[in-house]
Motif scaffolding. Structure first.
Motif, PDB file in Angstrom:
ATOM      1  N   TYR A 108       0.840  -1.193   0.000  1.00 28.45           N
ATOM      2  CA  TYR A 108       0.000   0.000   0.000  1.00 28.45           C
ATOM      3  C   TYR A 108       0.875   1.242   0.000  1.00 28.45           C
ATOM      4  CZ  TYR A 108      -3.386   3.478   1.715  1.00 28.45           C
ATOM      5  OH  TYR A 108      -4.180   4.589   1.856  1.00 28.45           O
ATOM      6  N   PHE A 109       0.547   2.202  -0.889  1.00 31.04           N
ATOM      7  CA  PHE A 109       1.248   3.477  -0.980  1.00 31.04           C
ATOM      8  C   PHE A 109       0.317   4.560  -0.438  1.00 31.04           C
ATOM      9  CE2 PHE A 109       3.302   6.845  -3.829  1.00 31.04           C
ATOM     10  CZ  PHE A 109       4.398   6.971  -2.998  1.00 31.04           C
ATOM     11  N   PRO A 110       0.476   4.964   0.837  1.00 34.35           N
ATOM     12  CA  PRO A 110      -0.539   5.800   1.486  1.00 34.35           C
ATOM     13  C   PRO A 110      -0.675   7.211   0.922  1.00 34.35           C
ATOM     14  CG  PRO A 110       1.374   5.487   2.911  1.00 34.35           C
ATOM     15  CD  PRO A 110       1.556   4.567   1.756  1.00 34.35           C
ATOM     16  N   SER A 111       0.427   7.823   0.456  1.00 30.42           N
ATOM     17  CA  SER A 111       0.322   9.208   0.000  1.00 30.42           C
ATOM     18  C   SER A 111      -0.536   9.350  -1.256  1.00 30.42           C
ATOM     19  CB  SER A 111       1.721   9.782  -0.265  1.00 30.42           C
ATOM     20  OG  SER A 111       2.361   9.086  -1.314  1.00 30.42           O
ATOM     21  N   LYS A 112      -0.633   8.282  -2.054  1.00 29.30           N
ATOM     22  CA  LYS A 112      -1.475   8.299  -3.256  1.00 29.30           C
ATOM     23  C   LYS A 112      -2.708   7.412  -3.118  1.00 29.30           C
ATOM     24  CE  LYS A 112       1.103  11.077  -5.667  1.00 29.30           C
ATOM     25  NZ  LYS A 112       1.771  10.694  -6.899  1.00 29.30           N
ATOM     26  N   ARG A 113      -2.870   6.778  -1.950  1.00 26.29           N
ATOM     27  CA  ARG A 113      -4.014   5.906  -1.676  1.00 26.29           C
ATOM     28  C   ARG A 113      -4.158   4.843  -2.775  1.00 26.29           C
ATOM     29  NH1 ARG A 113      -7.640   7.468   2.040  1.00 26.29           N
ATOM     30  NH2 ARG A 113      -9.400   6.647   0.888  1.00 26.29           N
ATOM     31  N   ILE A 159       9.771   4.340   7.529  1.00 27.28           N
ATOM     32  CA  ILE A 159       9.393   5.368   8.489  1.00 27.28           C
ATOM     33  C   ILE A 159       9.081   6.700   7.810  1.00 27.28           C
ATOM     34  CG2 ILE A 159      11.762   6.161   8.897  1.00 27.28           C
ATOM     35  CD1 ILE A 159      10.988   6.407  11.887  1.00 27.28           C
ATOM     36  N   ASP A 160       9.624   6.910   6.604  1.00 21.64           N
ATOM     37  CA  ASP A 160       9.356   8.138   5.855  1.00 21.64           C
ATOM     38  C   ASP A 160       8.107   8.041   4.990  1.00 21.64           C
ATOM     39  OD1 ASP A 160      10.280   6.348   4.039  1.00 21.64           O
ATOM     40  OD2 ASP A 160      11.986   7.543   3.355  1.00 21.64           O
ATOM     41  N   ASN A 161       7.319   6.977   5.185  1.00 21.45           N
ATOM     42  CA  ASN A 161       6.059   6.764   4.459  1.00 21.45           C
ATOM     43  C   ASN A 161       6.279   6.477   2.980  1.00 21.45           C
ATOM     44  OD1 ASN A 161       3.735   6.484   5.920  1.00 21.45           O
ATOM     45  ND2 ASN A 161       2.815   8.399   5.252  1.00 21.45           N
TER      46      ASN A 161
END
Length: 300
Positions: A108-113, A159-161
């Protein structure tokens, strides 16, 4: 303290992974996912999902909107209320079976959902470098050719998302989601039946709102198929989107009319295909919306 719950014991299957979301526990075995309700003092088995198990822990990931996982039957999301099948009626079973196997991972890539599902990252039977991408925002799937590292480790959210992995040379790689020009662009809509697959329709035109930031030729042609056919070879008059007019960053509408009216005269469904015509599709090409003008034909 010391509470236990027995969930289908002695079934000859192994527990592959446990995951939690809200007040539920998801127990993944190889063939089945068990949903355990932990809201009260006594936990209990709430539901059983046969065919929704996983073969290794890397096939499950947690997101900020639920738990997602993938297997050879499809890709799924538990959102706290129900299990959603994300691939059903969207990705063909044949294409999914070609991509997935026992070694496929999900991350999962959270910054781009976005969710990403790999092929066989061990270099086995399915495409090593290909990915399937699912956008939570648009609920659409994209096939990415040769975008994954060869023989990587598992993918982790650092840790840097940022999603990272290590390739076969021992180099740490991070996922880069920026756009780039490509000669492999292909956008297909679903098979659109206008909410009533039983009736015949007459398609009059397709209107596409699009632009190319930075200018240049879109290198995009538009074709269509009807009634669920695999090949989208039917054409529109002036079916190339071409070079935008009135400024490169302005949205514009191209009006496309079927070049052979009899092919669009008595159809039940339609699928549009936007694909590269020649050269590379620029990174600034974007589609905002597609409108189909049609009329249902009366029964006689």
């Amino acid at each position: 303290v010391g509470r236990e719950i027995d969930v289908v014991i002695n079934d000859g299957d192994d527990i592959i992974k446990l995951e939690t979301y809200a007040d539920r526990i998801l127990q993944f075995k190889r063939n089945t996912m068990y949903l355990i309700n932990a809201t009260k003092s006594a936990e209990f088995l709430e539901d059983t999902f046969v065919g929704k198990g996983v073969l290794h822990p890397g096939a499950v990931c947690k997101t900020d909107f639920g738990v997602a996982w993938a297997n050879e039957n499809g890709c799924y999301l538990y959102d706290g209320q129900k299990v959603n099948n994300l691939t059903e009626s969207v990705v063909s079973e044949t294409e999914w079976a070609t991509h997935m196997n026992a070694n496929s991972q999900i991350f999962y890539f959270p910054s781009k959902r976005k969710l990403f599902i790999t092929g066989d990252w061990t270099g086995g039977s399915t495409a090593v470098n290909d990915l399937y991408e699912y956008s939570i925002s648009t609920q659409g799937w994209t096939k990415l050719d040769a975008k994954a590292a060869s023989l990587p480790t598992n993918f982790v959210l650092d840790i840097d998302n940022i999603v990272k992995c290590v390739n076969s040379a021992g180099t740490t790689l991070k996922w880069d989601d920026s756009v780039a020009a490509t000669s492999k662009y292909s956008l297909k809509t679903k098979d659109i039946d206008f909410g009533n697959p039983a009736t015949l329709k007459r398609l009059y035109r397709a209107l596409i709102t699009w632009k190319v930031d930075g200018g240049g030729d879109s290198n995009i042609s538009v074709k269509y198929g009807t009634n669920g056919e695999v090949a989208n070879t039917k054409e529109f008059t002036g079916g190339d989107l071409g070079v935008p007019s009135g400024g490169s960053s302005n949205w514009q509408v191209t009006d496309l009319i079927p070049d052979t009216l009899t092919e669009a005269n008595s159809i039940r469904s339609i699928q549009l295909h936007l694909g590269y015509n020649d050269g590379a599709v620029p990174s600034g090409f974007a589609v905002n919306d597609i409108t189909l003008v049609y009329r249902e034909r009366s029964l006689r």
